[in-house]
Design a protein around this motif. Structure first.
Motif, PDB file in Angstrom:
ATOM      1  N   GLY A 556      84.756  44.737-105.634  1.00 40.06           N
ATOM      2  CA  GLY A 556      83.539  44.402-104.907  1.00 40.06           C
ATOM      3  C   GLY A 556      83.372  45.342-103.723  1.00 40.06           C
ATOM      4  N   ILE A 557      82.152  45.827-103.489  1.00 41.56           N
ATOM      5  CA  ILE A 557      81.911  46.878-102.488  1.00 41.56           C
ATOM      6  C   ILE A 557      80.912  46.365-101.460  1.00 41.56           C
ATOM      7  N   VAL A 558      81.214  46.587-100.172  1.00 40.51           N
ATOM      8  CA  VAL A 558      80.307  46.227 -99.092  1.00 40.51           C
ATOM      9  C   VAL A 558      80.298  47.367 -98.079  1.00 40.51           C
ATOM     10  N   LEU A 559      79.142  47.605 -97.443  1.00 42.59           N
ATOM     11  CA  LEU A 559      78.968  48.721 -96.523  1.00 42.59           C
ATOM     12  C   LEU A 559      78.660  48.205 -95.127  1.00 42.59           C
ATOM     13  N   ALA A 560      79.209  48.880 -94.134  1.00 35.35           N
ATOM     14  CA  ALA A 560      78.886  48.585 -92.729  1.00 35.35           C
ATOM     15  C   ALA A 560      78.293  49.866 -92.115  1.00 35.35           C
ATOM     16  N   PRO A 561      77.150  49.749 -91.407  1.00 36.63           N
ATOM     17  CA  PRO A 561      76.469  48.508 -90.979  1.00 36.63           C
ATOM     18  C   PRO A 561      75.381  48.047 -91.942  1.00 36.63           C
ATOM     19  N   ASN A 562      75.241  48.639 -93.120  1.00 35.68           N
ATOM     20  CA  ASN A 562      74.136  48.315 -94.021  1.00 35.68           C
ATOM     21  C   ASN A 562      74.120  46.833 -94.387  1.00 35.68           C
ATOM     22  N   ASP A 563      75.317  46.260 -94.711  1.00 38.82           N
ATOM     23  CA  ASP A 563      75.382  44.866 -95.139  1.00 38.82           C
ATOM     24  C   ASP A 563      75.813  43.926 -94.022  1.00 38.82           C
ATOM     25  N   ALA A 564      76.724  44.343 -93.165  1.00 41.87           N
ATOM     26  CA  ALA A 564      77.220  43.495 -92.078  1.00 41.87           C
ATOM     27  C   ALA A 564      77.947  44.367 -91.074  1.00 41.87           C
ATOM     28  N   VAL A 565      78.131  43.820 -89.862  1.00 38.68           N
ATOM     29  CA  VAL A 565      78.838  44.557 -88.803  1.00 38.68           C
ATOM     30  C   VAL A 565      79.988  43.742 -88.238  1.00 38.68           C
ATOM     31  N   GLU A 566      80.229  42.540 -88.773  1.00 37.46           N
ATOM     32  CA  GLU A 566      81.334  41.708 -88.330  1.00 37.46           C
ATOM     33  C   GLU A 566      82.428  41.704 -89.403  1.00 37.46           C
ATOM     34  N   VAL A 567      83.683  41.658 -88.944  1.00 31.80           N
ATOM     35  CA  VAL A 567      84.811  41.725 -89.873  1.00 31.80           C
ATOM     36  C   VAL A 567      84.775  40.558 -90.855  1.00 31.80           C
ATOM     37  N   ALA A 568      84.554  39.346 -90.350  1.00 32.38           N
ATOM     38  CA  ALA A 568      84.559  38.168 -91.220  1.00 32.38           C
ATOM     39  C   ALA A 568      83.465  38.263 -92.280  1.00 32.38           C
ATOM     40  N   GLU A 569      82.276  38.734 -91.869  1.00 29.27           N
ATOM     41  CA  GLU A 569      81.184  38.855 -92.824  1.00 29.27           C
ATOM     42  C   GLU A 569      81.475  39.923 -93.881  1.00 29.27           C
ATOM     43  N   LEU A 570      82.036  41.035 -93.453  1.00 37.90           N
ATOM     44  CA  LEU A 570      82.374  42.090 -94.413  1.00 37.90           C
ATOM     45  C   LEU A 570      83.357  41.578 -95.462  1.00 37.90           C
ATOM     46  N   LEU A 571      84.390  40.864 -95.023  1.00 39.37           N
ATOM     47  CA  LEU A 571      85.368  40.337 -95.969  1.00 39.37           C
ATOM     48  C   LEU A 571      84.729  39.317 -96.916  1.00 39.37           C
ATOM     49  N   ARG A 572      83.863  38.472 -96.376  1.00 45.08           N
ATOM     50  CA  ARG A 572      83.225  37.457 -97.216  1.00 45.08           C
ATOM     51  C   ARG A 572      82.280  38.091 -98.231  1.00 45.08           C
ATOM     52  N   TYR A 573      81.489  39.075 -97.766  1.00 49.39           N
ATOM     53  CA  TYR A 573      80.548  39.727 -98.684  1.00 49.39           C
ATOM     54  C   TYR A 573      81.285  40.531 -99.753  1.00 49.39           C
ATOM     55  N   ALA A 574      82.406  41.132 -99.368  1.00 51.47           N
ATOM     56  CA  ALA A 574      83.198  41.866-100.361  1.00 51.47           C
ATOM     57  C   ALA A 574      83.738  40.930-101.431  1.00 51.47           C
ATOM     58  N   ASP A 575      84.166  39.732-101.024  1.00 52.39           N
ATOM     59  CA  ASP A 575      84.639  38.747-102.007  1.00 52.39           C
ATOM     60  C   ASP A 575      83.507  38.304-102.932  1.00 52.39           C
ATOM     61  N   ILE A 576      82.288  38.170-102.386  1.00 56.06           N
ATOM     62  CA  ILE A 576      81.141  37.785-103.215  1.00 56.06           C
ATOM     63  C   ILE A 576      80.854  38.873-104.250  1.00 56.06           C
ATOM     64  N   ALA A 577      80.873  40.135-103.811  1.00 53.19           N
ATOM     65  CA  ALA A 577      80.651  41.239-104.753  1.00 53.19           C
ATOM     66  C   ALA A 577      81.760  41.289-105.805  1.00 53.19           C
ATOM     67  N   GLY A 594      71.945  40.954-101.139  1.00 57.92           N
ATOM     68  CA  GLY A 594      71.599  39.653-100.591  1.00 57.92           C
ATOM     69  C   GLY A 594      71.424  38.594-101.653  1.00 57.92           C
ATOM     70  N   GLU A 595      70.976  38.997-102.863  1.00 57.08           N
ATOM     71  CA  GLU A 595      70.795  38.015-103.924  1.00 57.08           C
ATOM     72  C   GLU A 595      72.113  37.372-104.323  1.00 57.08           C
ATOM     73  N   MET A 596      73.199  38.130-104.239  1.00 55.10           N
ATOM     74  CA  MET A 596      74.505  37.559-104.563  1.00 55.10           C
ATOM     75  C   MET A 596      74.841  36.418-103.620  1.00 55.10           C
ATOM     76  N   ASN A 597      74.610  36.637-102.336  1.00 59.13           N
ATOM     77  CA  ASN A 597      74.910  35.590-101.361  1.00 59.13           C
ATOM     78  C   ASN A 597      74.058  34.363-101.610  1.00 59.13           C
ATOM     79  N   ALA A 598      72.797  34.601-101.970  1.00 59.08           N
ATOM     80  CA  ALA A 598      71.911  33.466-102.250  1.00 59.08           C
ATOM     81  C   ALA A 598      72.423  32.664-103.439  1.00 59.08           C
ATOM     82  N   ARG A 599      72.927  33.370-104.474  1.00 61.54           N
ATOM     83  CA  ARG A 599      73.446  32.658-105.639  1.00 61.54           C
ATOM     84  C   ARG A 599      74.699  31.866-105.282  1.00 61.54           C
TER      85      ARG A 599
END
Length: 859
Positions: A556-577, A594-599
């Motif tokens: 799962g891939i997440v980008l900062a600052p495109n997707d988030a700028v906080e450590v906790a959010e980056l880790l959570r979004y990476a787990d979602i991806a 963002g659709e992944m988070n909504a799901r």
């Protein structure tokens, strides 16, 4: 008192004091000797008990190994004996070309299973087929075994009706041999006509030589399993084979944890006793010296020089008994005194360093040691940490304490703290790194991320986080053990580190989960290329003890600052991806959106609502009737759960069953369905049954048998009117455990049907070995009838298979009259579908039952 008598009185007093001291120490030594003797006895007793326990455990594992081999051999001979082709080619007539040349019952059993002998004995007791060591032979089984086989043949033929093979252990030419036998029968094949002769008997012989016993012992954790010698039998602990050891006895080399304990414990006790004796001797020596010194001081009160020498000797004894070394320096910062302990601690020579500058030996991180000593704010009790090079050139660390002398200069002590400093550094390293792989852990990862995010990455040059989870790693632990799993994780860690650049971070944050931080990743194409390299590197074979292991990974891939700028959010979004990548079939990667988070949020909301629905009665049960196709009579109904959501309305099970299985709610949901279905069906006519679907998860946990038993008792329904539907994934995951549970369920009296037959890896062995009462043809075969003529042939073949195995065949998804006509043409037993009746709630279904015309009207 005259002056002439004073020395005599002091001498007597000193001798009395010494005598009392020696007596006390002698009594103390006797007490300690008793304590050490008791400790040694306890240690020996504990060691003996540990060895006895290990011996008993090895005997248990040996018996289990032999029982397992017997069971496996009985199942193998059963598969071949209760086979219609074997009946035709080895009983009705003996066809060597079919049996040996084609390899149906021939050399492959020696090559694959190691069976040295394969024999067929006919009704007259003649050996009509023999394969020895994989070669076709012409010999008599009785002569080859060197013992009669009449009883073995009778027992094998006695189990023909129940299809029960037999096994026994005998002695063949000095070696134990496992013999399994079964009468050859035509099985369930209606095309084979049995003759009037007694059945021939198929016999497998497995001679347990030393090599084979060693392999068996290794598999069951028994060291060097072998045939016992007379001396080993005399030791008393062995496993007898056959009737009172008639087939031989097994012995092994048991582990001796007790002896290892004695080997470690007794020397330590002896060392402790020696140290206590040495300390007692030192105390006695010191007491004697102190008493003599006291006597000498009283005898020479006028001699100040002698008293000073005694004081210096006492000081020297105290100094040399200490683990520290003592030093003194003059006003020029040069050593004027170093205790003898200086040489034993540092390995350096005192004579070389006396007169040398202190700054040449000891250095501190804060500058010269002399500067620290001259600091007017230095508290007298403060200490400083210094480093120096010992005689071997290795850096050592010492803690220095100092006080200023009245005559100028300083005096103090130095304590070696090298091990303490190294331990502190090790603890600090382990607090931020994974103990197994040495990679940074979650704590180090968070600190690294905090630092990189403070540098404010830009959308053009983002900080990239990859959350990587291994696929197919759990079977490695289950099949090869956790030690092999640890080796795989270490190899994966090395491969991941080799794929990234200097300045990037690879961290292990869970069992088989890794996080990679890329500081200079570049474009999206470059990130995807890296993901491809990572997966390709992980997919390469990993050799574990000459066995190749293959795993893969999802990312799962997440980008900062495109997707988030906080450590906790980056880790959570990476787990979602990462979750999305696994849902996409694994062995791939997904960028966060963002659709992944909504799901995920929607899924969690549904899970919460479902938990509430189960507790507060929002579930509904619908029933879809099942009809006998030949005459159109209703025979039962399938219970289908629905969810009456207060906002979303009626929700089909496809939406929430998967959520229930993942969240663990499936057990409570299934309990409700079982209890409600049985209670409703108890009110139906006695000729109707109810069918309930079970989740594969219920076979892994949840006490399925007890829960079904409770539902039957509570409702009072006849168990024969309850059918449980299971999918073949239950058998694929744990065939042995599933078979045991299904046999127990059958003992309750319920029926069992295989659902969705033909859609997966449906095996004929499942239908033969597992206690099924029926099978259900998946609806996909009917829906494709117009497009695929082959599906009609498949349906006809399944119906024929069910009839041959005495199973009730039910077709699902009957949508048209053409479907029904085709099923009638192939004589399918039962059917259900929208063309016959849609699922209906309890009220509507009860109304259907009240309509007698519907029961009697043909379909």
């Amino acid at each position: 008192m005259p002056n002439s008598l004073a020395p005599i009185v002091r001498s007597l007093s000193t001798r009395t004091s010494l005598s009392l001291t020696r007596t006390s120490l002698f009594n103390f030594m006797i007490l300690l000797a008793g304590v050490f003797a008791a400790a040694a006895y306890s240690l020996i007793y504990l060691a003996h008990d540990m060895d006895q326990s290990e011996q008993a455990e090895s005997a248990f594992h040996t018996r289990k190994a032999m029982q397992s081999m017997e069971k496996s051999m009985r199942l193998t001979v059963k598969d071949y004996a209760f086979w219609s082709d074997a009946y035709k080619h080895l009983h009705l007539k003996v066809d060597n070309e079919w049996a040996y040349t084609r390899g149906n019952i021939g050399a492959t059993l020696f090559q694959d299973f190691g069976f040295q002998g394969l024999f067929v004995v006919d009704d007259a007791g003649r050996t009509v087929y023999a394969v020895v060591d994989g070669q076709l032979q012409t010999l008599d089984l009785t002569e080859w075994l060197d013992q009669p086989i009449t009883q073995l043949l009778e027992q094998a033929r006695a189990g023909v009706e129940s299809e029960t093979p037999i096994s026994t252990l005998i002695n063949v030419r000095g070696s134990p041999a496992l013999v399994a036998a079964a009468a050859i029968t035509p099985g369930t094949d209606p095309t084979v006509v049995a003759d009037d002769r007694e059945p021939s008997v198929l016999i497998f012989v497995d001679i347990l030589d030393g090599t084979k016993l060693g392999v068996i012992g290794d598999d069951f954790g028994v060291n060097k399993l072998h045939i016992a010698t007379p001396n080993e039998i005399a030791k008393g602990t062995f496993v007898a084979l056959g009737n009172n050891g008639s087939a031989g006895n097994l012995y092994w080399q048991p582990e001796r944890p007790g002896m290892r304990l004695i080997g470690v414990g007794l020397p330590l006790l002896g060392l402790a006793a020696l140290l206590v004796c040495l300390m007692t001797w030192v105390i006695l020596r010191r007491s004697t010296a102190a008493a003599l010194a006291l006597d000498a001081s009283h005898a020479s009160l006028q001699n100040s020089r002698s008293a000073l020498a005694t004081s210096e000797a006492r000081f020297r004894d105290v100094v040399e008994a200490s683990s520290d070394w003592v030093w003194e320096i003059d006003a020029d910062w040069r050593f004027t005194y170093l205790s003898e302990r200086f040489e034993s601690v540092t390995g350096l020579t005192r004579d070389v360093w006396i007169g040398a500058a202190m700054n040449d030996l000891l250095t501190t991180e804060g500058g010269l040691l002399s500067q620290w000593l001259c600091n007017p704010q230095r508290c007298p009790d403060l200490s400083v940490q210094c480093v120096y090079l010992d005689a071997k050139g290795q850096e050592r660390t010492t803690r220095l304490a100092a006080r200023q002398m009245a005559c100028g200069g300083f005096r103090g002590t130095a304590t070696d703290v090298t091990e303490e400093v190294e331990a502190r550094r090790r603890i600090e390293f382990l607090s931020q790194h994974d103990a197994l792989t040495g990679l940074p852990n979650r704590t180090r990862l968070q600190a690294f991320l905090d630092g990189k995010l403070k540098a404010l990455p830009t959308p053009e040059r983002p900080l990239v986080m990859l959350s990587l989870d291994l696929d197919r790693f759990k079977p490695v632990n289950d099949l090869l053990g956790h030690a092999a799993g640890d080796r795989v994780l270490n190899e994966v860690s090395s491969r991941l580190t080799a794929c990234v650049r200097h300045g990037d971070l690879v961290a292990r944050v869970g069992g088989d989960e890794f996080v990679l931080i890329l500081t200079e990743a570049g474009t999206q194409d470059e990130v995807e290329n890296l993901c491809g390299r990572l997966i390709a590197a992980i997919e390469q074979a990993i050799c574990i003890d000459e066995q190749e292991v293959f795993i893969s990974a999802s990312i799962g891939i997440v980008l900062a600052p495109n997707d988030a700028v906080e450590v906790a959010e980056l880790l959570r979004y990476a787990d979602i991806a990462l979750y999305e990548a696994k849902a996409a079939g694994r062995n791939t990667w997904r960028f966060y959106s963002g659709e992944m988070n909504a799901r995920i949020i929607e899924r969690r909301r549904l899970e919460s609502d479902l938990r509430y629905a189960i507790k507060h009665g929002e579930l509904r049960l619908h029933f879809q009737p099942r009809y006998r196709i030949a005459d159109g009579q209703m025979v039962g109904a399938e219970a289908l759960v629905r969810w009456q959501h207060p906002v979303r309305g009626l929700i089909a099970p496809d939406t929430f069953i998967a959520i229930a299985e993942e969240s663990g709610l499936i057990l409570s949901l299934s309990d409700w369905v079982l209890a409600t279905a049985c209670a409703c069906a108890a009110e139906w006519p006695d000729n109707l049954f109810v069918s309930v679907n079970l989740s594969p998860i219920e076979f892994k946990r949840g006490d399925l048998v007890q829960r079904v038993h409770h539902a039957l008792n509570t409702s009072g329904i006849d168990p024969a009117r309850v059918e449980l539907e299971i999918t073949e994934s239950v058998m694929l995951e744990d065939a042995v455990g599933a078979l045991e549970i299904m046999h127990t369920l059958k003992q309750l009296g319920v029926r069992i049907a295989m659902d969705d037959f033909g859609t997966g890896y449906s095996s004929l062995s499942y239908l033969r070995a597992f206690p099924f009462d029926g099978l259900k043809i998946d609806r996909s075969f009917l829906t494709r009838l117009e497009d695929s003529a082959d599906d009609k042939a498949i349906i006809q073949a399944i119906v024929g298979l069910g009839r041959a195995l005495a199973l009730t065949v039910t077709a699902e998804g009957i949508e048209t009259a053409e479907h029904l006509a085709m099923l009638k043409a192939v004589a399918c037993d039962e059917g259900q579908g929208y063309f016959l009746s849609r699922p209906m709630d309890v009220t509507a279904f009860n109304g259907l039952l009240a309509d007698d015309r519907r029961h009697t009207q043909p379909i």
